[in-house]
Design an enzyme around this catalytic site. Structure first.
Site, PDB file in Angstrom:
ATOM      1  N   ARG A  80       0.839  -1.204   0.000  1.00 49.51           N
ATOM      2  CA  ARG A  80       0.000   0.000   0.000  1.00 49.51           C
ATOM      3  C   ARG A  80       0.876   1.257   0.000  1.00 49.51           C
ATOM      4  NH1 ARG A  80      -4.454   0.306   4.568  1.00 49.51           N
ATOM      5  NH2 ARG A  80      -2.652   1.011   5.756  1.00 49.51           N
ATOM      6  N   LYS A 183      -2.902   6.307   1.214  1.00 48.93           N
ATOM      7  CA  LYS A 183      -2.742   6.836   2.581  1.00 48.93           C
ATOM      8  C   LYS A 183      -1.815   8.049   2.554  1.00 48.93           C
ATOM      9  CE  LYS A 183      -2.323   4.792   7.190  1.00 48.93           C
ATOM     10  NZ  LYS A 183      -3.568   5.259   7.770  1.00 48.93           N
ATOM     11  N   GLU A 219     -16.516   5.809   5.125  1.00 51.06           N
ATOM     12  CA  GLU A 219     -15.704   5.283   6.221  1.00 51.06           C
ATOM     13  C   GLU A 219     -15.523   6.351   7.280  1.00 51.06           C
ATOM     14  OE1 GLU A 219     -11.514   4.508   5.634  1.00 51.06           O
ATOM     15  OE2 GLU A 219     -11.468   5.715   3.830  1.00 51.06           O
TER      16      GLU A 219
HETATM   17  N1  PLP Z   1      -9.294   4.168   6.805  1.00 47.42           N
HETATM   18  C1  PLP Z   1      -8.538   5.223   7.134  1.00 47.42           C
HETATM   19  C2  PLP Z   1      -8.947   6.549   6.649  1.00 47.42           C
HETATM   20  C3  PLP Z   1      -7.386   5.046   7.914  1.00 47.42           C
HETATM   21  O1  PLP Z   1      -6.630   6.097   8.266  1.00 47.42           O
HETATM   22  C4  PLP Z   1      -7.043   3.760   8.357  1.00 47.42           C
HETATM   23  C5  PLP Z   1      -5.839   3.534   9.130  1.00 47.42           C
HETATM   24  O2  PLP Z   1      -4.850   3.051   8.671  1.00 47.42           O
HETATM   25  C6  PLP Z   1      -7.872   2.693   7.988  1.00 47.42           C
HETATM   26  C7  PLP Z   1      -8.987   2.931   7.210  1.00 47.42           C
HETATM   27  C8  PLP Z   1      -7.548   1.304   8.394  1.00 47.42           C
HETATM   28  O3  PLP Z   1      -6.549   0.721   7.601  1.00 47.42           O
HETATM   29  P1  PLP Z   1      -5.641  -0.412   8.165  1.00 47.42           P
HETATM   30  O4  PLP Z   1      -6.525  -1.481   8.654  1.00 47.42           O
HETATM   31  O5  PLP Z   1      -4.826  -0.852   6.992  1.00 47.42           O
HETATM   32  O6  PLP Z   1      -4.829   0.174   9.242  1.00 47.42           O
HETATM   33  C1  COI Z   2      -3.750   3.462  11.515  1.00 48.09           C
HETATM   34  O1  COI Z   2      -4.727   2.822  11.923  1.00 48.09           O
HETATM   35  O2  COI Z   2      -2.632   2.939  11.397  1.00 48.09           O
HETATM   36  C2  COI Z   2      -3.864   4.861  11.156  1.00 48.09           C
HETATM   37  O3  COI Z   2      -3.030   5.296  10.428  1.00 48.09           O
HETATM   38  C3  COI Z   2      -4.996   5.632  11.674  1.00 48.09           C
HETATM   39  C4  COI Z   2      -4.702   7.018  12.124  1.00 48.09           C
HETATM   40  C5  COI Z   2      -3.816   7.123  13.298  1.00 48.09           C
HETATM   41  C6  COI Z   2      -4.426   7.973  11.047  1.00 48.09           C
END
Ligand code: PLP
Ligand code: COI
Length: 337
Positions: A80, A183, A219
């Site tokens: 990612r 991200k 989300e």
């Molecule tokens: N959506 C957003 C906007 C986020 O900042 C995060 C955090 O990483 C997630 C979803 C969840 O992603 P992940 O499960 O890969 O941490």
């Molecule tokens: C995460 O869950 O790793 C995130 O990046 C969420 C947040 C702290 C931006």
């Protein structure tokens, strides 16, 4: 670390011994550098500072019941990170650079990995900046990739206790053809205003709608959305939602226990039909939602005051793998120590 109260940790920055860095300049990446320096020096005109050419990742290392340290789905985060870099026209670090950097940071900061049973973990934050100095809006030719670590507890102070969230119809997090699916820092900058408004009203996070029709759930500001009903795990499918690695794992775990998994449009009206609603992400793990407050209409959607049985089950299944309590049958963990 004898004086550290691991169980009291929130989601905050705690300094560790060192971080790793790679620099891209003159068309090539440097070797990995390990440093204890928490600061970076860059030109005041660097592209990340003016035009937001910046991205990050978040992943965790867990000290298991067997004493081993496991990094959760590091290759997926590395993948990612590379798609975010591609979207921002930044130089692409290799998978190997990212994975090796994460492993090195964990090994070198071993004493900051919280003990098993404290509910805390070591959060890794890879972050990448375009560092080329200039005034024009154009791709950066120079970049810096840093991977640092910080021991953390729960993202929402409620932990596995349900959180209250606010639905904001007037602010969008990301546009359908924008950068919602990667991200990058700009997405979070865009969300800070509505997030502050929600916090001021006593809500932990914001739930966003799709930016085109404002009729579908997208989300949360820092986590994906899921709803549970009739033995179904339902989560929005949208080009502007971040593909959450936690959500991907929960979909697999839900399927493993015989639930139907639906990744599709989730109309706003469907909110009132869910038995359980949750936010999921690396930082949040699973945060059950007890209440959604529509900031514009004052409509309230109410769920349980305690974590629901399905969310609890999925949470345990996920953490059992992360803490090495069961066989890692999907091969999600990398044993680092
Ligand atoms: N959506 C957003 C906007 C986020 O900042 C995060 C955090 O990483 C997630 C979803 C969840 O992603 P992940 O499960 O890969 O941490
Ligand atoms: C995460 O869950 O790793 C995130 O990046 C969420 C947040 C702290 C931006």
């Amino acid at each position: 670390m004898a004086d550290m109260d691991w169980s009291a940790l929130g989601f905050d920055y705690t300094p560790t011994d060192c971080n790793v860095r790679y620099t891209f300049s003159g068309g090539k990446w440097s070797a990995m550098e390990v440093t204890s320096d928490e600061y970076i020096r860059m030109h005041m005109s660097a592209s990340c500072l003016h035009y937001g050419i910046e991205l990050f990742e978040g992943l965790k290392a867990f000290r298991g019941k067997d004493g081993k340290v496991r990094l959760f789905r590091v290759a997926d985060n590395a993948c990612r990170l590379r798609s975010s870099a591609e979207r921002l026209c930044l130089p692409l670090p290799t998978m190997e650079m990212i994975v090796d950097g994460c492993m090195e940071v964990v090994r070198r900061n071993e004493k900051f990995i919280p003990p098993y049973g404290t509910g805390a973990s070591l959060y890794l934050r890879p972050v990448m900046f375009g560092t080329t100095a200039g005034l024009g809006v154009k791709p950066a030719n120079d970049a810096l990739l840093i991977i640092y670590a910080s021991p953390v507890g729960a993202y929402f102070k409620e932990g596995i206790k349900p959180i209250k969230v606010a639905l904001d119809r007037e602010q969008d997090r990301a546009a359908p053809r924008g950068t919602g699916d990667v991200k990058v820092g700009g997405n979070y900058a865009a969300s800070i205003y509505s997030s502050k408004n929600a916090h001021d009203l006593g809500y932990s996070n914001v739930l966003y709608l799709d930016a085109k029709t404002h009729t579908k759930i997208e989300e949360f500001g820092a986590a994906n959305f899921f709803g549970i009903k009739d033995n179904k795990y339902v989560t929005p499918k949208s080009p502007s939602v971040l593909p959450s690695i936690t959500n991907m794992s929960l979909r697999q775990l839900a399927a493993d226990i015989g639930m139907t998994v639906e990744e599709r449009d989730v109309p706003l009206e469907e909110l009132s039909t869910f038995e359980e609603v949750g936010a999921c992400g690396t930082a949040a793990v699973i945060s059950p939602v007890s209440k959604i407050f529509d900031m514009q209409t004052d409509k309230i959607y109410q769920y349980g005051e305690e974590v629901g049985p399905v969310s609890m089950k999925l949470y345990n299944l996920l953490q059992d793998i992360q803490y090495g309590r069961v066989e890692d049958k999907h091969g999600w963990c990398t044993v680092v120590l």
